[in-house]
Design an enzyme around this catalytic site. Structure first.
Site, short mmCIF file in Angstrom:
data_model
loop_
_atom_site.label_atom_id
_atom_site.label_comp_id
_atom_site.label_asym_id
_atom_site.label_seq_id
_atom_site.Cartn_x
_atom_site.Cartn_y
_atom_site.Cartn_z
N GLU A 50 0.47 -1.29 0.25
CA GLU A 50 0.21 0.06 -0.02
C GLU A 50 0.95 0.99 -0.41
O GLU A 50 1.38 1.02 0.90
CB GLU A 50 -0.80 -0.24 1.44
CG GLU A 50 -1.95 1.10 1.43
CD GLU A 50 -2.51 1.12 3.17
OE1 GLU A 50 -1.10 0.86 4.40
OE2 GLU A 50 -3.55 2.01 2.59
N ASN A 110 -6.84 5.61 -2.21
CA ASN A 110 -6.12 5.61 -1.75
C ASN A 110 -6.16 3.62 -2.56
O ASN A 110 -6.85 2.83 -2.54
CB ASN A 110 -6.19 4.62 -0.18
CG ASN A 110 -5.08 3.55 0.44
OD1 ASN A 110 -4.16 3.49 -0.16
ND2 ASN A 110 -4.87 3.65 1.45
N1 CDT Z 1 -3.15 1.34 6.39
C1 CDT Z 1 -4.17 1.13 6.79
O1 CDT Z 1 -5.17 1.07 6.44
N2 CDT Z 1 -3.75 0.25 8.23
C2 CDT Z 1 -4.62 0.34 9.63
C3 CDT Z 1 -3.91 0.29 10.25
C4 CDT Z 1 -4.63 0.48 11.76
S1 CDT Z 1 -6.37 1.35 11.74
C5 CDT Z 1 -5.93 3.27 12.65
C6 CDT Z 1 -5.02 -1.09 10.08
O2 CDT Z 1 -6.00 -1.64 9.66
O3 CDT Z 1 -3.69 -2.11 9.23
#
Ligand code: CDT
Length: 311
Positions: A50, A110
Site C-alpha cells: 500500500e 488509496n
Molecule cells: N493502512 C491501514 O489501513 N492501516 C490500518 C491501521 C489500523 S487503523 C488505525 C490497518 O488496519 O492495518
C-alpha cells in the site's frame, strides 16, 4: 491434449521504511532492485505494498486536506513510475502497486493498480474500508488521518481474469473484514493481492499492540481458507519517521497455510509458486458455496451497518 498446470510464481516485494523527504525516483530505484531480483527468481507477478511510493503521510495533520497532494499521483503509470512498468514488461512480469490517487475531478483515493505481463492495465482498486480519523488528535503519539485524506470507494471488490486465473485486490484495513474476501470469493477469486501499512501502536486500544502480527495473519489466513483462495499480504514495515510498523509479509495458500513469509522488516522479496488449481479443493468441497451457503439467512450482513442488540 496438453494440460497446462496453472501455477503462477508470485513475488511479494516487502518494503522497509520510506522517509518523508525520500524522492519518488529514490523509491522507484528500490522498487526496481526488487523487480530485478524477482526477474532472477523468474517470478511472473510482483506485488508491492500500500502507498508504495511515499512515506505513510496520513500520520501528519494538515489544516487543508490538500496539504499532502504532492504525495498523490495524477496518472498511473506517471512520469516517475513509467520506468518501473517498462522494466517489468521487459521481464514479462506483471505488477501490483499501491499508490495515492488524485483524480482529474479532485477525488483522493488509496488505490492499487494491477498490470499484466504485457504491460496492459488489468484493473484498478480503490480502498473501501478507510480506517483512522478525520481530525487532528494531538494526544496520539502520531496521527492516522486516512479518513481526512482519502474517500471511501464505492467501486466494491471486482475480480478480473488475469495471469491465467481470477485475481482481486484489497488494501490494508480491508483485510480485517470478512466481507472483503467473501465479495471476491463469490466471484470465484483465486488470488487476492493486499498491501498494508500497519503501525504496531494502536492508540484507541494499546492492548492490541502485541497482537498486531497475530491479527494480521489471522484475518488473511481465515480469508484464504474460507474462500479457497491464495492471499498475498505485503507490508511496508520497519520504523518509518519514528513509527514502528508491522512487517511479516506472507503468501498464504487456499488451505490457510503460510507458503512464504518475510523474515526482515526491510526491503525483502519472498516468492511462492501459487497453484491456482489448489483453490478447487476448497471451492468444490467444504466451501462449495452453491451447495452449502444460506444467503437467505444472512440478510443483516448487507441490510444493517452497526450492531442492533435484541430488545
Ligand atoms: N493502512 C491501514 O489501513 N492501516 C490500518 C491501521 C489500523 S487503523 C488505525 C490497518 O488496519 O492495518
Amino acid at each position: 491434449m496438453v494440460l497446462t498446470k496453472r501455477v503462477l510464481r508470485v513475488a511479494a516485494a516487502q518494503l522497509g521504511p520510506i522517509g518523508r523527504e525520500e524522492s519518488r525516483s529514490d523509491v522507484v530505484t528500490r522498487l526496481l532492485a526488487l523487480l530485478d531480483e524477482a526477474a532472477q527468481r523468474r517470478a511472473e507477478l510482483i506485488v508491492y505494498p500500500e502507498l508504495a511510493l511515499t512515506t505513510f503521510f496520513p500520520r501528519w495533520y494538515t489544516e487543508d486536506p490538500s496539504g499532502h497532494d504532492h504525495y498523490f499521483e495524477r496518472s498511473m503509470p506517471g512520469p516517475e513510475t513509467q520506468v518501473l512498468f517498462d522494466t517489468a514488461r521487459g521481464h514479462g512480469i506483471g505488477v501490483h502497486l499501491g499508490y495515492a490517487e488524485l483524480t482529474d475531478d479532485g477525488h483522493r483515493y488509496n488505490s492499487a493498480i494491477l498490470v499484466d505481463r504485457d504491460g496492459h492495465t488489468v484493473g484498478r482498486y480503490r480502498k473501501v474500508h478507510i480506517p483512522g480519523h478525520e481530525d487532528d488528535e494531538p494526544l496520539r503519539p502520531f496521527q492516522h488521518l486516512e479518513r481526512r485524506y482519502f474517500e471511501e470507494s464505492n467501486d466494491g471488490f471486482p475480480v478480473w481474469r488475469a495471469f491465467g486465473g481470477l485475481v482481486g485486490m484489497a488494501i490494508c484495513n480491508d483485510r480485517r473484514w470478512p466481507e472483503t474476501y467473501r465479495e471476491m470469493g463469490l466471484q470465484g477469486v483465486e488470488l487476492i493481492l493486499i498491501g498494508y501499512n500497519t503501525p504496531l501502536h494502536y492508540a484507541p486500544d494499546p492492548a492490541q499492540n502485541p497482537l498486531q502480527a497475530f491479527h494480521n495473519h489471522l484475518c488473511m489466513q481465515a480469508g484464504a481458507y474460507q474462500n479457497g483462495t491464495w492471499v498475498v499480504g505485503v507490508a511496508k514495515g520497519g520504523t518509518e519517521e519514528g513509527v514502528e510498523s508491522l512487517a511479516q509479509s506472507a503468501i498464504i495458500a487456499p488451505s490457510g497455510q503460510i507458503a512464504a513469509q518475510a523474515v526482515t522488516a526491510g526491503d525483502e522479496l519472498i516468492v511462492a509458486d501459487c497453484d491456482l488449481d489448489w483453490c478447487r479443493h476448497y471451492k468444490e468441497t467444504l466451501f462449495d458455496f452453491a451447495r452449502y451457503r444460506r444467503p437467505e439467512m444472512y440478510g443483516r450482513i448487507t441490510g444493517q451497518k452497526g450492531v442492533e442488540e435484541p430488545s
